[in-house]
Design a protein around this motif. Sequence first.
Motif, short mmCIF file in Angstrom:
data_model
loop_
_atom_site.label_atom_id
_atom_site.label_comp_id
_atom_site.label_asym_id
_atom_site.label_seq_id
_atom_site.Cartn_x
_atom_site.Cartn_y
_atom_site.Cartn_z
N THR A 12 -44.56 -109.12 -4.11
CA THR A 12 -45.00 -109.95 -5.23
C THR A 12 -43.88 -110.83 -5.74
OG1 THR A 12 -46.64 -108.29 -5.89
CG2 THR A 12 -45.97 -109.89 -7.56
N CYS A 13 -42.70 -110.25 -5.94
CA CYS A 13 -41.57 -111.03 -6.43
C CYS A 13 -41.10 -112.04 -5.39
CB CYS A 13 -40.43 -110.10 -6.84
SG CYS A 13 -40.76 -109.18 -8.36
N ALA A 55 -42.92 -119.37 -4.72
CA ALA A 55 -43.91 -120.26 -5.33
C ALA A 55 -43.33 -121.04 -6.50
CB ALA A 55 -45.12 -119.46 -5.79
N GLN A 56 -42.49 -120.39 -7.30
CA GLN A 56 -41.89 -121.10 -8.42
C GLN A 56 -40.94 -122.20 -7.92
OE1 GLN A 56 -38.55 -119.60 -10.27
NE2 GLN A 56 -39.02 -120.31 -12.34
N ARG A 57 -40.22 -121.92 -6.85
CA ARG A 57 -39.27 -122.89 -6.33
C ARG A 57 -39.97 -124.09 -5.70
NH1 ARG A 57 -35.99 -119.52 -3.70
NH2 ARG A 57 -37.29 -119.51 -1.83
N GLU A 58 -41.09 -123.84 -5.04
CA GLU A 58 -41.75 -124.88 -4.26
C GLU A 58 -42.91 -125.55 -5.00
OE1 GLU A 58 -42.92 -123.04 -0.64
OE2 GLU A 58 -40.86 -122.65 0.03
N TYR A 99 -37.43 -105.04 -11.51
CA TYR A 99 -37.75 -106.18 -10.66
C TYR A 99 -37.93 -107.43 -11.51
CZ TYR A 99 -38.64 -103.93 -6.09
OH TYR A 99 -38.52 -103.30 -4.88
N ALA A 100 -38.69 -107.31 -12.58
CA ALA A 100 -38.97 -108.47 -13.44
C ALA A 100 -37.68 -109.08 -13.97
CB ALA A 100 -39.88 -108.04 -14.59
N GLN A 140 -31.44 -113.52 -11.32
CA GLN A 140 -30.93 -114.17 -10.12
C GLN A 140 -31.62 -115.50 -9.81
OE1 GLN A 140 -30.60 -111.63 -6.70
NE2 GLN A 140 -30.03 -113.32 -5.33
N TYR A 141 -32.94 -115.55 -10.02
CA TYR A 141 -33.70 -116.72 -9.58
C TYR A 141 -34.33 -117.52 -10.72
CZ TYR A 141 -33.25 -114.77 -4.90
OH TYR A 141 -32.75 -114.28 -3.72
#
Length: 340
Positions: A103-104, A110-113, A161-162, A168-169
């Motif tokens: 999921t992450c 998806a957020q990057r693209e 994870y969240a 990091q991202y």
Amino acid sequence: MKVLVTGSAGFIGGYVVAELLGRGHEVVGLDNHSKYGPVAHAYDDHPGYRFVVGDARDVDLLTELLADCDHLIAGAAMIGGISYFHTYAYDLLATNERIMAATCDAAIRAQRERRLRKVTYLSSSMVFESTDRWPSREGDERTVPPPRSSYGFQKLAVEYYARAAWEQYGLPYTIVRPFNCVGVGEGRALGEVEVLSGNVKLAMSHVVPDLVQKIVKGQDPLHILGDGGQVRHYTYGGDLARGIVLAVEHEAARNEDFNLSTAESTTVLELARLIWRKVKGPDVPFRHVCDEPFAHDVRRRVPDVGKARSVLGFTATTSLDAMLDEVIPWVVRAVRDGRL
């Protein structure tokens, strides 16, 4: 707003999809039907809803579905009542870790693209499993001892994870912790394992449907795990869905975590007496026996609900009486139809 909901055919997921559609959002649901098998919902033919049968561990599929979504609600997981997460202690941990990593990975991509704005993660009150302070406040999960059960430990990992994906991202998040969801839709969990409570095979669902089905099937005296003094906060699925969607929508929820729960405490024994009276009537004496509790049967699970109230404007308003008046007839029909 367009939202991808993983685990959309699950117990809480069904309420969340209905709430999103009711508020005018477009929804894509993803589920592999591993818990109950195929299930039907009233909104299946809604023009704003698209359902995809698929596995939330499939990064490419998730990335494809997120291509034009604004939000992701990460709800897919192996999840159930206390008998369920004891029976599948390893499978639950291993499966849910793979789901969360996938999921992450997909959300970061998806957020990057594309245009993904935020991920809302469904955690659990079990992150407070080992607490020694009540009510449990947001932030306590990082200062009290870690959960002892694999389920509680994995749900705490969801929260890590969240936060790690943000650190990091830069992937924005909201964490929501439902407390003791009560509602319709929990069928018998698929699988070959049988867990008995007295003379009745448990559905391995949450406590309310399991108690109701035992009473409906004539169990007398009623078998209760432990002494019945365990304190819980039984919260209606529709209320939880409203809180979850508020957390998705609200700008102030960005990179925050929220306990979602009723403020009302109820012991398991009080719950059992109430269900018994509603099913049997006031003239049948309540009788019960206490079975050996499971290892991770937490004595007290009491949330602080102030943050959700002050930030989101969320309050769980449905009474336990009203919940049971909806759930009991549903369970009666499920027993009659052989689904429980």
